[in-house]
Design an enzyme around this catalytic site. Structure first.
Site, PDB file in Angstrom:
ATOM      1  CD  GLU A 184      -2.955  -1.043   0.122  1.00 48.32           C
ATOM      2  OE1 GLU A 184      -3.157   0.066  -0.388  1.00 48.32           O
ATOM      3  OE2 GLU A 184      -3.556  -2.068  -0.238  1.00 48.32           O
ATOM      4  CB  CYS A 221      -1.252   7.518   1.344  1.00 44.84           C
ATOM      5  SG  CYS A 221      -2.609   6.470   1.883  1.00 44.84           S
TER       6      CYS A 221
END
Length: 479
Positions: free
Chosen positions: A223, A257
């Site tokens: 991720e 993010c």
């Protein structure tokens, strides 16, 4: 159990962490984590940890990132609790064998997919949402029946301390361990063979983790992040766009993010957006954002200095103030930035938003497609045709049309990247599937051997024709 470093104190001469990993592997091989009852007990323990230590977690997040209790709740604690509750509610259904269609050659067989735990799992978590991004994948790993080594980030040290000292008390310590430390300890961990690795962090470190996993052919989820584009069409209400973009860009002081990393718009729209963004920032954080309880702080001095350097790119149109002693950077908008400047070359991960001008939708899409595939991509327009065109002509881990990353509250949608922004996905059932090996199974009675004669050589023309026909026929088997 938790361990503050390599196992040298109790196992002199052994490779670091060898004792810890051996204990967890032995527990898994003994079948301790396999039953639904054990998995549910672990999930309930995790839920109790969240409830019993809500205040300690809120205080730790406030110390690490200056998060208010409300922001900690909505972005971290509630999300994790929802994930636990969903897994508990659906655990037995997720674990059930999934029966599949058969053809005539296997009509008398039972064909199904069994969801099995991988074994010993390593979860390496980041610092920006140190509860959410540590415990959300843990829910999936526990629900799937794995033993887990959890490596929280050393940068969010107060949250790390709570997780290390309190979480192991709620889980079976023969099947779970927290490991502390920085890059050196993480590197030592990665020298060992795991059955699955789940990493959240930067693409740079992701490559290191993937290279370590490749030595053992270990499956992996990455991720990662990157630069998330946000296209704003001329046909839009600038204040609505500014409200939504500013909230998502400056939430957690931009250390998200999936936050919009830069805006693409026409010069005319830029001039309409700037006063709207200033209005939104003032509305959200007041005339003095530094004193706002709703604006976070940069995680440490190193990242503060990096972001302070990015303020020198282009021209500051809004904000730009900073205070190193408080790790404070004001909500900032930059204009006139060049593509070659650092602010357009690296993920910002802070409260800075560059506005980049383009002449058309086509130019914006070309700009996006010439770069690495982002973790998230956003498009704002009153025209659904424009939003759909951006979605159809680009690729990203996720997409938001006239919306930001609120989709993260939906466990029915996966979180995951593509290309440079990562591989694999999780949240909700996607987490369970990520940490489960999908084992193909076919069971048949040992009798009725005469029925099998058709598939054995020598093959007559009739046998060949019958087998060919049987292989091409699919029927649904309900057992």
């Amino acid at each position: 159990m938790s361990t503050k470093g390599p196992d040298s104190a109790s196992s002199v001469g052994l490779v670091p962490y060898e004792d810890t990993l051996r204990r967890l592997r032995e527990a898994f091989r003994a079948g301790r984590t396999r039953s639904a009852e054990f998995r549910a007990a672990q999930l309930r323990g995790l839920g109790r940890f969240l409830q019993d230590h809500k205040q300690q977690l809120q205080e730790a997040l406030a110390q690490d990132l200056n998060k208010s209790a409300f922001q900690s709740d909505i972005s971290e604690l509630i999300q994790c609790q929802n994930e636990v509750d969903l897994a508990l509610k659906n655990l037995r259904a997720w674990m059930k064998d999934e029966y599949v269609a058969t053809n005539l050659l296997t009509k008398l067989s039972s064909a199904f997919i069994r969801k099995e735990p991988f074994g010993l799992v390593l979860i390496i978590a980041p610092w920006n949402y140190p509860v959410n991004l540590t415990l959300m994948p843990l829910v999936g790993a526990l629900a799937a029946g794995n033993c887990v080594v959890l490596k929280p980030s050393e940068m969010s040290k107060c949250t790390e301390k709570v997780l290390c000292e309190l979480l192991p008390q709620y889980l079976d310590q023969s099947c779970f361990a927290v490991v502390l430390g920085g890059p050196q300890e993480t590197s030592q961990l990665l020298e060992h063979q795991f059955d699955y690795i789940f990493f959240t962090g930067s693409p740079r470190v992701g490559r290191i983790v993937m290279a370590a996993a490749a030595k053992h052919l270990t499956p992996i989820t990455l991720e990662l992040g990157g630069k998330n584009p946000c296209y704003v069409d001329d046909d839009c209400d600038p204040q609505t766009v500014a409200n939504r973009v500013a909230w998502f860009r400056y939430f957690n002081s931009g250390q998200t993010c999936v936050a919009p990393d830069y805006v693409l718009c026409s010069p005319e729209t830029r001039e309409r957006l700037l006063p709207a963004l200033q209005s939104a920032i003032t509305r959200f954080y007041g005339d003095d954002p530094k004193s706002s309880p709703n604006l976070g702080r940069i995680i440490n001095q190193k990242h503060f200095l990096r972001l302070q350097g990015l303020l020198r790119c282009g021209r500051v149109a809004i904000g730009g103030q900073s205070d190193e002693s408080d790790r404070y950077i004001a909500p900032t908008v930059l204009v006139d930035v060049q593509e070659t400047e650092p602010v357009m070359q690296e993920e910002i991960f802070g409260p800075i938003l560059p506005l980049v001008t383009v002449r058309s939708l086509d130019e914006a899409i070309d700009f996006i497609n010439q770069r690495e595939k982002p973790l998230a991509l956003f498009a704002f327009s009153n025209s659904s045709q424009v939003v759909n065109e951006v979605m159809e002509r680009t690729s990203s881990g996720s997409f938001g049309g006239n919306e930001g990353f609120i989709y993260l509250t939906l466990p029915s949608l996966p979180l995951g990247g593509v290309g440079n922004s990562g591989m694999g996905r999780y949240h909700g059932k996607f987490s369970f599937d990520t940490f489960s090996h999908q084992r193909a199974c076919l069971l048949r009675s040992p009798g009725l051997e005469k029925v099998n004669d058709i598939r054995y050589p020598p093959y007559s023309p009739w046998n060949q024709q019958l087998i060919t026909w049987a292989l091409g026929s699919q029927s649904c088997t309900l057992l």
